[in-house]
Every structure is written in C-alpha cells, then in structure tokens.
Write a protein that holds these residues in place. Structure first.
Motif, PDB file in Angstrom:
ATOM      1  N   PHE A   1     112.739 132.032  50.663  1.00 12.25           N
ATOM      2  CA  PHE A   1     114.156 132.243  50.398  1.00 12.25           C
ATOM      3  C   PHE A   1     115.002 131.877  51.617  1.00 12.25           C
ATOM      4  O   PHE A   1     116.059 131.244  51.490  1.00 12.25           O
ATOM      5  CB  PHE A   1     114.417 133.703  50.012  1.00 12.25           C
ATOM      6  CG  PHE A   1     114.135 134.013  48.570  1.00 12.25           C
ATOM      7  CD1 PHE A   1     114.813 133.356  47.557  1.00 12.25           C
ATOM      8  CD2 PHE A   1     113.198 134.975  48.230  1.00 12.25           C
ATOM      9  CE1 PHE A   1     114.564 133.637  46.222  1.00 12.25           C
ATOM     10  CE2 PHE A   1     112.931 135.269  46.897  1.00 12.25           C
ATOM     11  CZ  PHE A   1     113.613 134.595  45.890  1.00 12.25           C
ATOM     12  N   ALA A   2     114.534 132.264  52.818  1.00 12.86           N
ATOM     13  CA  ALA A   2     115.268 131.926  54.038  1.00 12.86           C
ATOM     14  C   ALA A   2     115.342 130.415  54.225  1.00 12.86           C
ATOM     15  O   ALA A   2     116.385 129.862  54.614  1.00 12.86           O
ATOM     16  CB  ALA A   2     114.601 132.580  55.247  1.00 12.86           C
ATOM     17  N   ALA A   3     114.238 129.732  53.934  1.00  9.59           N
ATOM     18  CA  ALA A   3     114.207 128.275  54.092  1.00  9.59           C
ATOM     19  C   ALA A   3     115.186 127.597  53.139  1.00  9.59           C
ATOM     20  O   ALA A   3     115.875 126.638  53.518  1.00  9.59           O
ATOM     21  CB  ALA A   3     112.791 127.755  53.856  1.00  9.59           C
ATOM     22  N   VAL A   4     115.259 128.062  51.896  1.00  7.61           N
ATOM     23  CA  VAL A   4     116.188 127.454  50.940  1.00  7.61           C
ATOM     24  C   VAL A   4     117.639 127.707  51.366  1.00  7.61           C
ATOM     25  O   VAL A   4     118.507 126.842  51.203  1.00  7.61           O
ATOM     26  CB  VAL A   4     115.925 127.995  49.513  1.00  7.61           C
ATOM     27  CG1 VAL A   4     116.941 127.410  48.531  1.00  7.61           C
ATOM     28  CG2 VAL A   4     114.511 127.647  49.068  1.00  7.61           C
ATOM     29  N   ALA A   5     117.904 128.885  51.938  1.00 10.08           N
ATOM     30  CA  ALA A   5     119.252 129.160  52.451  1.00 10.08           C
ATOM     31  C   ALA A   5     119.605 128.211  53.599  1.00 10.08           C
ATOM     32  O   ALA A   5     120.724 127.679  53.673  1.00 10.08           O
ATOM     33  CB  ALA A   5     119.356 130.614  52.906  1.00 10.08           C
ATOM     34  N   VAL A   6     118.640 127.966  54.491  1.00  3.37           N
ATOM     35  CA  VAL A   6     118.863 127.009  55.586  1.00  3.37           C
ATOM     36  C   VAL A   6     119.110 125.608  55.023  1.00  3.37           C
ATOM     37  O   VAL A   6     119.954 124.858  55.539  1.00  3.37           O
ATOM     38  CB  VAL A   6     117.658 127.019  56.546  1.00  3.37           C
ATOM     39  CG1 VAL A   6     117.763 125.866  57.554  1.00  3.37           C
ATOM     40  CG2 VAL A   6     117.581 128.343  57.284  1.00  3.37           C
ATOM     41  N   PHE A   7     118.390 125.263  53.958  1.00  2.57           N
ATOM     42  CA  PHE A   7     118.598 123.983  53.282  1.00  2.57           C
ATOM     43  C   PHE A   7     120.057 123.840  52.861  1.00  2.57           C
ATOM     44  O   PHE A   7     120.689 122.788  53.054  1.00  2.57           O
ATOM     45  CB  PHE A   7     117.668 123.913  52.068  1.00  2.57           C
ATOM     46  CG  PHE A   7     117.828 122.699  51.200  1.00  2.57           C
ATOM     47  CD1 PHE A   7     117.079 121.553  51.419  1.00  2.57           C
ATOM     48  CD2 PHE A   7     118.731 122.694  50.148  1.00  2.57           C
ATOM     49  CE1 PHE A   7     117.215 120.435  50.611  1.00  2.57           C
ATOM     50  CE2 PHE A   7     118.887 121.583  49.339  1.00  2.57           C
ATOM     51  CZ  PHE A   7     118.124 120.451  49.568  1.00  2.57           C
ATOM     52  N   GLY A   8     120.627 124.898  52.251  1.00  2.00           N
ATOM     53  CA  GLY A   8     122.023 124.853  51.823  1.00  2.00           C
ATOM     54  C   GLY A   8     122.979 124.714  52.993  1.00  2.00           C
ATOM     55  O   GLY A   8     123.945 123.936  52.944  1.00  2.00           O
ATOM     56  N   LEU A   9     122.744 125.458  54.065  1.00  5.14           N
ATOM     57  CA  LEU A   9     123.619 125.377  55.240  1.00  5.14           C
ATOM     58  C   LEU A   9     123.564 123.989  55.887  1.00  5.14           C
ATOM     59  O   LEU A   9     124.592 123.446  56.308  1.00  5.14           O
ATOM     60  CB  LEU A   9     123.209 126.446  56.252  1.00  5.14           C
ATOM     61  CG  LEU A   9     123.475 127.906  55.835  1.00  5.14           C
ATOM     62  CD1 LEU A   9     122.838 128.860  56.830  1.00  5.14           C
ATOM     63  CD2 LEU A   9     124.972 128.168  55.709  1.00  5.14           C
ATOM     64  N   ALA A  10     122.365 123.411  55.968  1.00  2.72           N
ATOM     65  CA  ALA A  10     122.227 122.074  56.556  1.00  2.72           C
ATOM     66  C   ALA A  10     122.927 121.022  55.699  1.00  2.72           C
ATOM     67  O   ALA A  10     123.474 120.038  56.222  1.00  2.72           O
ATOM     68  CB  ALA A  10     120.750 121.728  56.724  1.00  2.72           C
TER      69      ALA A  10
END
Length: 415
Positions: free
Chosen positions: A297-306
């Motif tokens: 979940f944290a990785a997908v959130a970082v994906f959105g921010l990037a």
C-alpha cells in the motif's frame, strides 16, 4: 557402479543438459520479443503524434492495444492450458514479425496512416494477448522444478533490461532513420520465434487437459474471485495504474513540455524500467519478510506521488527521477502479486489464471494509456497527470478499507 546406476546418471545428466538448453532458448525468446515490442512502441507513439499532433490519438493507441486482450482473455487461457504452449508462442511471434515488416514497408513508401498504425497495434495486441500468458505458463514444463526459481528470476531480470534498453534504442534508431525501429523489431521477433521453436518439453508427468466448457474457460476468474487477497491485489494494481499511468503522454511531455526529442522520449520510457530493475535487485538481496501488505500500500501511494511530481516537472532530470520512483514503487506491487499468484495457483490452471492476470495488467497499462490520452485531450497533459496521481492516492485509501485482508498479509511464502 552398476549398469543401472550408470544409466540413471546418464539420464540425469542428459536431463540437466536439456534443461539448460531450454533455459537459454526461453530467455532468448522472451528478451528478443520484449526488446522488439518496446522499441516498436516508442516508434509508433512518436510517429502517430507526428502525423496527428493529437493527445487523443495517443490514447487510442493504448485502447486498440488493450481491446484484443479484453476480447481474447478467456480464449487465451483455455488454449494455453490445452495445446502446445511452444507452438502458440511461435505463431504469435511470427504474426508480430509479419506485422512489423508490413509496417516498415508502409513507412518506407510513405503511405502509413494513423488508421494503419491503429490496425497494426490491434494485431500486435492480439498476438501479445496470447504470447504473454502462454510463455509465462510454459516455464515449469521446460526447466523442471529444480531450475524453476532460477528461470523465473533470470527471466524477470532480462525482461526489465529489455524494458530499459528497448525504448531508448527505439528512440535512437528513429532519430537516425524512421524505418530502422521496424527493421530492428522485425528481426528480433523472428529471432524470438526461432528460439521458442527450439525448446523441448521435458519428459515429465502432465496433468490431464480439461475439456473446453464454459466452466473450465472461466475457471481462472472463479479462482481469483474465491481468493480475496489475490482479488484485492490485482484490482488495486488495476485501478492505481489505470489512473496514475502517464506513459501514453510521454511523447507530449518529451516534445512540447521538456523539448527532449525522440532520444529524450526513449530515455523517459526507459526510466520506469530502470527503477523497477533497481528495486528487483534490491528485493533479491533483501526480500520482503514482514508487513508485505502494508508495504505494498505504501509503495502504491509513492507511485501516485511520483506521478504528480512528473506531471508538474519542467526539467528532464526531475522527470526522469520521478519516473525512476514510479518504476521502483510499482515493482514492489508486482513482486507481491506475482509471488502470491505463483504460490496459490494449481499447475493445471496456470494458463487461465495467468490470462486473467494479464488482462488486469493490460487493463491498467493499455486502458490507462487510453484514459490518460482522453484526459489530456480535455484538460491538457499536466492536469491529466496530476489528477491521475491524486486518483491513485484515493484508490489506496479505499482499498485499505475495502480489503482489510491485504493489510494483514505479512509474508510471501504462504506462512
């Protein structure tokens, strides 16, 4: 040593030699096919934008690549579980080679139209719809259980390398002469077909091939639906990348916003794969051993921010950095999803489950390109990228509530 022992040792040695040969031919086929497709994608994207200057048409490229996968998914799974997977892969790569050769001739004659590109994209999409899940399902039958993990790990590394080299090479070749990417891709598809055609299936026990009925055709869907963790993960990936994918807009950013040209486009296309390769190497040395669901979940959130950072960037360097993070964070989701699918899927259903999984991946990638192109046509590329990134963050929040089982996934080894 008795005669029987000698015969057994000789047979084991022959089996090991065959496994290594199969392993090399499989890697060669997958690498050549991926290099060809990635190089070709960059060339066709740049060409259709040069011909039309339209973000809408870039979106339609993604849609026409996805549509065959949507239509053929359940046929693909049943075919891959019933017929010789080597021959399916060989036919797919021959079709891809023929399509690319026709495209190259049309480009040489200066008669290729946007409609012709879309037709070619649809044909290539249909071939890829069969090739990807079929080749993924082929591995256990050609290397045996002793080499399975090595084959999968090495195949992944080579595929990521192809994702890095292919787009950049496509941009470079197009910059020298716009016909070169088509010649290059055609040769590589032929080489891929030759390699898969030389693979020999091991003499191992095979499960009975199921009769083709509606129940068996849709068995992959039923399996995923009955497994909430898998359903939640692949649907999270589907909607996150569907909303946050910005690859369809890269020709616009490279040409109009970053002023980077075809070479810059190739570098931008390669950046997510570089990030993914780096993350895959890191995870190989430091695998996920706890909190897998939370880290996903944290990785997908970082994906959105990037994705948001990339959309707002005016610098080539910052844009490449953002795409590196996009690829690295997405790779974590890929590792978690792929590990659980491999762990939970019965051998005799691998083709059907891989076909459904490929549909989800294709939906997130190709249909995501369509969504991004349409959004950019209405609101502009920057607004489309920002909205997509915000949508990805919203999906993470919703899925954490709708699929609590995902938050509780700790390990990827079934324990």
């Amino acid at each position: 040593m008795t005669t029987q022992d000698f015969a057994g040792a000789h047979e084991a040695q022959s089996q090991s030699v065959l496994q290594n040969q199969n392993y090399r031919h499989f890697i060669a086929s997958r690498t050549c096919s991926s290099l060809a497709f990635q190089s070709l994608t960059v060339a066709m994207g740049w060409m259709i934008y040069e011909l039309t200057g339209s973000a809408w048409m870039l979106g339609w490229v993604g849609f026409f690549q996805f549509l065959p996968m949507l239509i053929l998914t359940f046929v693909v799974g049943a075919v891959a579980d019933r017929y010789d997977r080597r021959r399916i892969g060989l036919v797919c790569q021959w079709v891809e080679a023929a399509t690319v050769i026709v495209l190259g001739l049309l480009v040489w004659q200066q008669s290729l139209t946007p409609t012709g590109i879309l037709v070619a994209v649809a044909v290539l999409g249909a071939a890829q719809a069969f090739e990807r899940p079929t080749m993924a399902s082929l591995v256990p039958g050609i290397v045996g259980p002793g080499m399975l993990q090595r084959a999968i790990a090495t195949s992944t590394s080579f595929m990521q390398t192809a994702l890095i080299v292919g787009p950049a090479l496509g941009g470079v070749l197009y910059g020298f002469w716009h016909i070169l990417p088509f010649i290059f891709s055609g040769v590589l598809f032929l080489a891929a077909g030759y390699s898969v055609g030389t693979i020999k299936v091991l003499n191992v026990a095979q499960a009975a091939r199921p009769p083709v009925t509606l129940r068996t055709v849709f068995a992959g869907v039923g399996f995923i639906r009955r497994t909430p963790a898998v359903l939640g993960m692949i649907s999270l990936d589907l909607f996150a990348v569907l909303l946050g994918g910005a690859t369809a807009l890269l020709p616009i950013f490279a040409s109009d916003i970053l002023q980077a040209g075809p070479l810059g486009l190739g570098l931008l296309r390669a950046a997510p794969a570089v990030g993914a390769l780096g993350m895959s190497i890191y995870l190989g040395r430091a695998p996920i051993t706890s909190g897998a669901g939370r880290k996903m979940f944290a990785a997908v959130a970082v994906f959105g921010l990037a994705t948001i950072l990339f959309a707002l960037s005016k610098s080539v360097a910052v844009s490449i950095l953002a795409l590196l993070v996009v690829g690295a964070s997405d790779n974590i989701s890929v590792v978690v999803r792929s590990s659980l699918v491999q762990l939970m899927t019965p051998d005799e259903m691998r083709g059907r489950v891989n076909a459904v999984n490929s549909l989800f991946i294709g939906t997130s990638n190709q249909l995501g390109e369509f969504e991004s192109g349409m959004m950019a046509g209405w609101l502009g590329p920057v607004a489309a990228g920002v909205i997509g990134g915000l949508g990805t963050l919203a999906v993470v929040a919703i899925w954490m509530t709708a699929f609590p089982v995902l938050r509780r996934v700790e390990r990827l080894d079934g324990s």
